[in-house]
Design a protein around this motif. Sequence first.
Motif, short mmCIF file in Angstrom:
data_model
loop_
_atom_site.label_atom_id
_atom_site.label_comp_id
_atom_site.label_asym_id
_atom_site.label_seq_id
_atom_site.Cartn_x
_atom_site.Cartn_y
_atom_site.Cartn_z
N CYS A 90 -0.67 7.19 -10.18
CA CYS A 90 0.09 8.17 -9.88
C CYS A 90 0.16 8.33 -8.20
O CYS A 90 -0.55 7.51 -7.80
CB CYS A 90 -0.56 9.51 -10.56
SG CYS A 90 -0.60 9.79 -12.27
N ILE A 91 1.05 8.89 -7.98
CA ILE A 91 1.10 9.29 -6.52
C ILE A 91 0.94 10.59 -6.19
O ILE A 91 1.90 11.59 -6.84
CB ILE A 91 2.56 8.92 -6.08
CG1 ILE A 91 2.72 7.19 -6.02
CG2 ILE A 91 2.58 9.09 -4.54
CD1 ILE A 91 4.06 6.57 -5.73
N ILE A 92 0.03 11.21 -5.55
CA ILE A 92 -0.21 12.45 -5.20
C ILE A 92 0.13 12.97 -3.79
O ILE A 92 -0.78 12.41 -2.68
CB ILE A 92 -1.73 12.79 -5.45
CG1 ILE A 92 -2.02 12.52 -7.09
CG2 ILE A 92 -2.03 14.26 -5.34
CD1 ILE A 92 -3.44 12.33 -7.33
N GLY A 93 0.88 13.79 -3.66
CA GLY A 93 1.51 14.05 -2.30
C GLY A 93 0.21 15.07 -1.54
O GLY A 93 -0.66 15.58 -2.23
N MET A 94 0.53 15.32 -0.29
CA MET A 94 -0.41 16.33 0.56
C MET A 94 -0.19 17.70 -0.23
O MET A 94 0.88 17.87 -0.63
CB MET A 94 -0.04 16.51 1.86
CG MET A 94 -0.11 15.00 2.55
SD MET A 94 0.21 15.25 4.41
CE MET A 94 1.22 16.30 4.71
N ARG A 95 -1.30 18.43 -0.08
CA ARG A 95 -1.30 19.74 -0.33
C ARG A 95 -1.17 20.01 -1.93
O ARG A 95 -0.74 21.05 -2.33
CB ARG A 95 -0.61 20.67 0.51
CG ARG A 95 -1.02 20.59 1.98
CD ARG A 95 -0.51 21.60 3.00
NE ARG A 95 0.98 21.16 3.00
CZ ARG A 95 1.37 20.31 3.94
NH1 ARG A 95 0.58 19.61 4.72
NH2 ARG A 95 2.80 19.97 4.02
N VAL A 96 -1.43 19.15 -2.77
CA VAL A 96 -1.21 19.41 -4.01
C VAL A 96 -2.43 20.19 -4.75
O VAL A 96 -3.66 19.83 -4.24
CB VAL A 96 -1.04 18.09 -4.98
CG1 VAL A 96 -1.22 18.16 -6.45
CG2 VAL A 96 0.14 17.38 -4.42
N ASP B 95 18.95 5.78 -9.93
CA ASP B 95 19.53 4.37 -9.86
C ASP B 95 18.38 3.60 -8.85
O ASP B 95 18.65 2.46 -8.30
CB ASP B 95 20.63 4.26 -8.96
CG ASP B 95 20.78 4.84 -7.72
OD1 ASP B 95 19.69 5.78 -7.27
OD2 ASP B 95 21.71 4.72 -6.90
N TYR B 96 17.14 4.11 -8.89
CA TYR B 96 16.12 3.38 -8.14
C TYR B 96 14.54 3.57 -8.83
O TYR B 96 14.58 4.74 -9.54
CB TYR B 96 15.68 3.44 -6.88
CG TYR B 96 15.89 5.10 -6.49
CD1 TYR B 96 14.51 5.65 -6.33
CD2 TYR B 96 16.96 5.83 -6.32
CE1 TYR B 96 14.43 6.99 -5.92
CE2 TYR B 96 16.74 7.24 -5.96
CZ TYR B 96 15.64 7.70 -5.86
OH TYR B 96 15.50 9.32 -5.63
N ASP B 97 13.64 3.20 -8.63
CA ASP B 97 12.28 3.25 -9.15
C ASP B 97 11.69 3.94 -8.27
O ASP B 97 11.01 3.56 -7.01
CB ASP B 97 11.61 2.07 -9.51
CG ASP B 97 10.36 2.31 -10.13
OD1 ASP B 97 10.00 3.50 -10.53
OD2 ASP B 97 9.51 1.17 -10.01
N ILE B 98 11.39 5.41 -8.34
CA ILE B 98 10.74 6.26 -7.34
C ILE B 98 9.42 5.85 -7.05
O ILE B 98 8.78 6.13 -5.87
CB ILE B 98 10.90 7.72 -7.98
CG1 ILE B 98 10.47 8.67 -6.66
CG2 ILE B 98 10.01 8.06 -9.05
CD1 ILE B 98 10.97 10.16 -6.84
N PHE B 99 8.77 5.27 -8.20
CA PHE B 99 7.32 4.77 -7.99
C PHE B 99 7.14 3.65 -7.01
O PHE B 99 5.87 3.35 -6.63
CB PHE B 99 6.60 4.65 -9.56
CG PHE B 99 6.54 5.74 -10.43
CD1 PHE B 99 6.10 6.96 -10.10
CD2 PHE B 99 7.70 5.74 -11.30
CE1 PHE B 99 6.00 8.22 -10.87
CE2 PHE B 99 7.72 7.09 -12.20
CZ PHE B 99 6.87 8.20 -11.89
N SER B 100 8.12 2.92 -6.75
CA SER B 100 7.98 1.96 -5.89
C SER B 100 7.89 2.19 -4.19
O SER B 100 8.17 1.38 -3.69
CB SER B 100 8.96 0.71 -6.36
OG SER B 100 10.34 1.23 -5.84
N ASN B 101 8.27 3.47 -4.26
CA ASN B 101 8.63 3.99 -2.85
C ASN B 101 9.47 3.08 -2.19
O ASN B 101 9.49 2.63 -0.99
CB ASN B 101 7.35 3.82 -2.03
CG ASN B 101 7.23 4.51 -0.72
OD1 ASN B 101 8.27 5.41 -0.35
ND2 ASN B 101 6.41 4.47 -0.01
N PRO B 102 10.95 3.12 -2.57
CA PRO B 102 11.94 2.21 -2.01
C PRO B 102 12.27 2.61 -0.75
O PRO B 102 12.30 3.87 -0.34
CB PRO B 102 13.18 2.38 -3.07
CG PRO B 102 12.78 3.64 -3.63
CD PRO B 102 11.35 3.91 -3.69
#
Length: 161
Positions: A66-72, A141-148
Amino acid sequence: MIFLYRVAHFLFMNKIPFIPKLFEGLIFLIFNSRIPSNIIIGKGTKFAYQGLSTLLVKGTVIGENCIIGMRVTTGRKFPYKNVPKIGDKVWLGVNSVIIGPVIIEDNVVIAPNSVVNKSVPKYKIVAGSPAKIIGDVRDLDYDIFSNPKYKEGFSDYLTDK
């Protein structure tokens, strides 16, 4: 921060008293975050910007990668006993709030500044306060988990209707 959490969690699971609380305090002092040692964070999960100002309620379960952003923030909703359970490959945007006995299934995107108070099915993109389904991850149209980072330029200007 994830290293400090993992040490605290290891000590907590091995029933070593007091020391996990010291690590929780250290996380709070350094990162201004509340990450209890009794939560579960899966392998490969990352905190953006070291998880600054993140608040996770005791008992929260976060899956792998998972990717957890700031202030979650995760929180309890009274009178329910259960707290949020987050699946694998979930992207939690900056300032998102997951509150109550909800289940966020796998491959979900929670947009920044969203308040999630209902469970979210697999592959959905949710946004808003309260959060509503706005799309499907499989339609991107991209993989958001790969941080393109392959596109050049800037977004278009807003226009009047």
